[in-house]
Structures are given as C-alpha cells and as structure tokens.
Write an enzyme that holds these catalytic residues in place. Structure first.
Site, PDB file in Angstrom:
ATOM      1  N   GLY A  37      36.860  32.428  40.765  1.00 45.49           N
ATOM      2  CA  GLY A  37      37.812  33.512  40.962  1.00 45.49           C
ATOM      3  C   GLY A  37      37.495  34.715  40.080  1.00 45.49           C
ATOM      4  N   THR A 120      41.391  21.025  54.492  1.00 43.16           N
ATOM      5  CA  THR A 120      40.234  21.581  55.193  1.00 43.16           C
ATOM      6  C   THR A 120      39.978  20.880  56.520  1.00 43.16           C
ATOM      7  OG1 THR A 120      37.822  21.825  55.059  1.00 43.16           O
ATOM      8  CG2 THR A 120      38.777  19.990  53.876  1.00 43.16           C
ATOM      9  N   TYR A 143      33.124  16.951  50.021  1.00 39.61           N
ATOM     10  CA  TYR A 143      34.233  17.898  50.019  1.00 39.61           C
ATOM     11  C   TYR A 143      35.375  17.399  50.889  1.00 39.61           C
ATOM     12  CZ  TYR A 143      36.955  22.083  51.070  1.00 39.61           C
ATOM     13  OH  TYR A 143      37.983  22.971  51.240  1.00 39.61           O
ATOM     14  N   ASN A 172      37.244  28.105  58.960  1.00 38.56           N
ATOM     15  CA  ASN A 172      36.297  28.958  58.230  1.00 38.56           C
ATOM     16  C   ASN A 172      36.888  30.339  57.945  1.00 38.56           C
ATOM     17  OD1 ASN A 172      34.642  26.872  59.848  1.00 38.56           O
ATOM     18  ND2 ASN A 172      33.191  27.624  58.328  1.00 38.56           N
ATOM     19  N   HIS A 182      28.629  31.552  51.790  1.00 37.75           N
ATOM     20  CA  HIS A 182      28.740  31.019  53.143  1.00 37.75           C
ATOM     21  C   HIS A 182      27.950  31.893  54.119  1.00 37.75           C
ATOM     22  CE1 HIS A 182      32.556  29.071  51.497  1.00 37.75           C
ATOM     23  NE2 HIS A 182      31.828  28.060  51.945  1.00 37.75           N
ATOM     24  N   LEU A 183      27.991  31.513  55.398  1.00 40.10           N
ATOM     25  CA  LEU A 183      27.163  32.175  56.406  1.00 40.10           C
ATOM     26  C   LEU A 183      27.416  33.681  56.489  1.00 40.10           C
ATOM     27  CD1 LEU A 183      25.220  32.179  58.863  1.00 40.10           C
ATOM     28  CD2 LEU A 183      27.245  31.698  60.281  1.00 40.10           C
ATOM     29  N   ARG A 266      16.913  26.708  53.730  1.00 41.17           N
ATOM     30  CA  ARG A 266      18.349  26.950  53.880  1.00 41.17           C
ATOM     31  C   ARG A 266      19.017  25.965  54.841  1.00 41.17           C
ATOM     32  NH1 ARG A 266      19.791  32.319  52.292  1.00 41.17           N
ATOM     33  NH2 ARG A 266      17.980  33.594  51.730  1.00 41.17           N
TER      34      ARG A 266
END
Length: 304
Positions: A37, A120, A143, A172, A182-183, A266
């Site tokens: 954060g 999630t 996760y 997402n 992230h992407l 990746r």
C-alpha cells in the site's frame, strides 16, 4: 454516519473502498503495513486516521482496533498476487489466514456491527461459463487456499459472535493505483514506454475485469446486504476478455497496431483458462451493476 475500518486500505482495492466510504459520509480509518500500500493513495484522509500496523502483530492489532472502536470493518489486507503467494506460501498463510484470525480475535474483544471479508474467485475450481456462489470451493493455488480458509474463519466468527458477515469473491480488479504487476498494468507499462511490441506471458486465458471504482461501490453495497449470519457474493463484471482482446482494445484507444510476443519467462506453469462472474445474486440483493467498461478504464490508464 458510521466509524469504518479498512484493513489494507492503502492498497489498490482498499483505497477505492476508502474513497467510497468517505463519499457516503463515514468516518474512515485505515490499517496498513505499507508493504504494498501507498500513503499517497490516502491523500484525502486525515493523518490521524491512518494507522501503520501489521496484521501479523496480534497485540498491536488488538490495541489499535480497540482504540479505533469501529462499527463497520472491511478486511482487505492480504497478499494477493498469485505468483508471489506461490513462491512465498508460509508468508501468505501468516498474512492471509493468521492475520485474518488476529483481526477476528481483536473484533471479539471490540464488537462491531458488521464485517466484510475480501475473498477471491481463485477459490473456485476451473470451469467454463459463469462461476456461481453455489459452486464448490476447490482452489488450485496457495492464494485461493488461503482465502478459502479465511472464508471458513469469518463464517465461524459470524456464527459465534452473531455479527453479520459478507464475503465478497472478487474477480479481476483493474484501474488506477494498481500495486502488483498483473496483466493490465504490465500492458500499460510497456505501452507507456512507446513500445508497440508487447512481451507477455499466457495469452489464451479469459478474465472478468471490473474497474476498482465499480468494485468499491459493490463492496460497500454488499456489506449492507446481510442482516444476520453470513453470505457470499461474486463481484465482477459478468464479461470476460482474452489477452488478445485486451490488446485490441488498446489498439483502438491508441489508434496504432500492437504486436504481441509470448515471453517464455512470463508464462505461468499453472493457469486457469476462464474466469467469469455470475453477479445475479449481488444485483438482486443490492441493485448494483458495473458502470465502467474495460475500454473506458484502459483509455484512462493509457492517457494518464
């Protein structure tokens, strides 16, 4: 007006929840260890309402919660970048599971009116089509496993403490203030350098992207949807996009052709092919539907 506490409130999603709570008139306090954060995400919050505490610090957390004496709690503090969780399972367990129990212990000593727990979509097993709240919880990674355990803990808390608990299974999130690679932030980062050849990992998976501002509104609305016990709501857009489709949107926004090259370094070895939120339950309970589409989010990010 209520006194609200947001754990992880300086993070990507948490800071938008703070904004939404402030906008709806609440007195908002934040607990964050600032591992990911950022204080600049809380620029509109008085400094005395920002508390630097690690949720692994059981005694320190209990003291701070008692001092704040919140009526509403939004628990978003967690490690949620899947590759990091996979590489650091013990740390993920200590923060996502033990940290959650530490918070619940603190709330037992300082009772609240209601609790929201950020879970999630990673708790779901792979599936084509929409995930529904009635689907089994069978996570395929560390996760998801930590969040599934967290769900069990807050459900037990709801039963024993008789405090209404809402579990939001977040899909997402995309938008401003992203704190993990992230992407979408990776695509925006590469394009911001002027590159028009993107080096990316897995190209086939389809994801349900929802703007964090919409997600924050959904979280606050959902938190009020339960009067007793606990309940679970998916929070997503009910639309999904492949990596190539995301790149095509970027091409429209920029008015330029973008090439994609798959970078083996990746590529995730374990990757689900589809995530899609069924949000009928949330919409029926709160009236919430997403208002910001992915193209608008990308346009803002690319023009920033």
């Amino acid at each position: 007006m209520k006194r609200a506490l947001v754990t992880g409130g300086a993070g990507f999603i948490g800071s938008h929840v703070v904004d939404e709570l402030v906008a709806t008139g609440h007195e908002v306090h934040v607990i964050d260890n600032f591992m990911n954060g950022r204080r600049e995400h809380l620029a509109g919050l008085p400094p005395h309402r920002i508390h630097e505490v690690d949720i692994r610090d059981q005694d320190g957390l209990a003291r701070k919660v008692a001092e704040i004496a919140p009526q509403l709690v939004y628990h978003l503090a967690a490690i949620h970048f899947i590759p990091y969780c996979t590489e650091h399972p013990t740390e993920s367990v200590l923060i996502n599971i033990q940290g959650t129990q530490n918070l619940l212990d603190a709330l037992t000593a300082a009772p609240v009116e209601r609790l929201f727990f950020a879970s999630t979509a990673a708790v779901y097993p792979p599936k084509d089509g929409r995930h529904l709240e009635t689907d089994p919880s069978e996570p395929m990674d560390v996760y998801g496993a930590t969040k599934s355990a967290g769900e069990a803990l807050v459900k037990a808390y709801a039963h024993t403490a008789r405090v209404p608990v809402v579990i939001g299974r977040l899909f997402n999130a995309v938008g401003h203030r992203e704190t993990n690679p992230h992407l979408l932030p990776e695509i925006v980062k590469q394009l911001a350098t002027g590159a028009r050849t993107l080096h990316l990992g897995n190209l086939d998976p389809r994801r349900d992207f929802v703007d964090t501002r919409d997600m924050a509104k959904a979280i606050v609305a959902a938190s009020l949807a339960v009067s007793a016990g606990s309940d679970v709501f998916n929070i997503g857009s009910c639309r999904q996009y492949s990596v190539i489709e995301v790149v095509q949107i970027c091409e429209r926004v920029l008015g330029e052709t973008i090439e994609v090259v798959q970078d083996p370094s990746r590529v995730r070895k374990v990757e689900r092919q589809s995530l899609l939120a069924g949000i009928d339950k949330l919409t029926a309970a709160t009236g919430w539907t997403p208002e910001i589409d992915l193209e608008q989010t990308l346009r803002e990010l690319l023009k920033a």
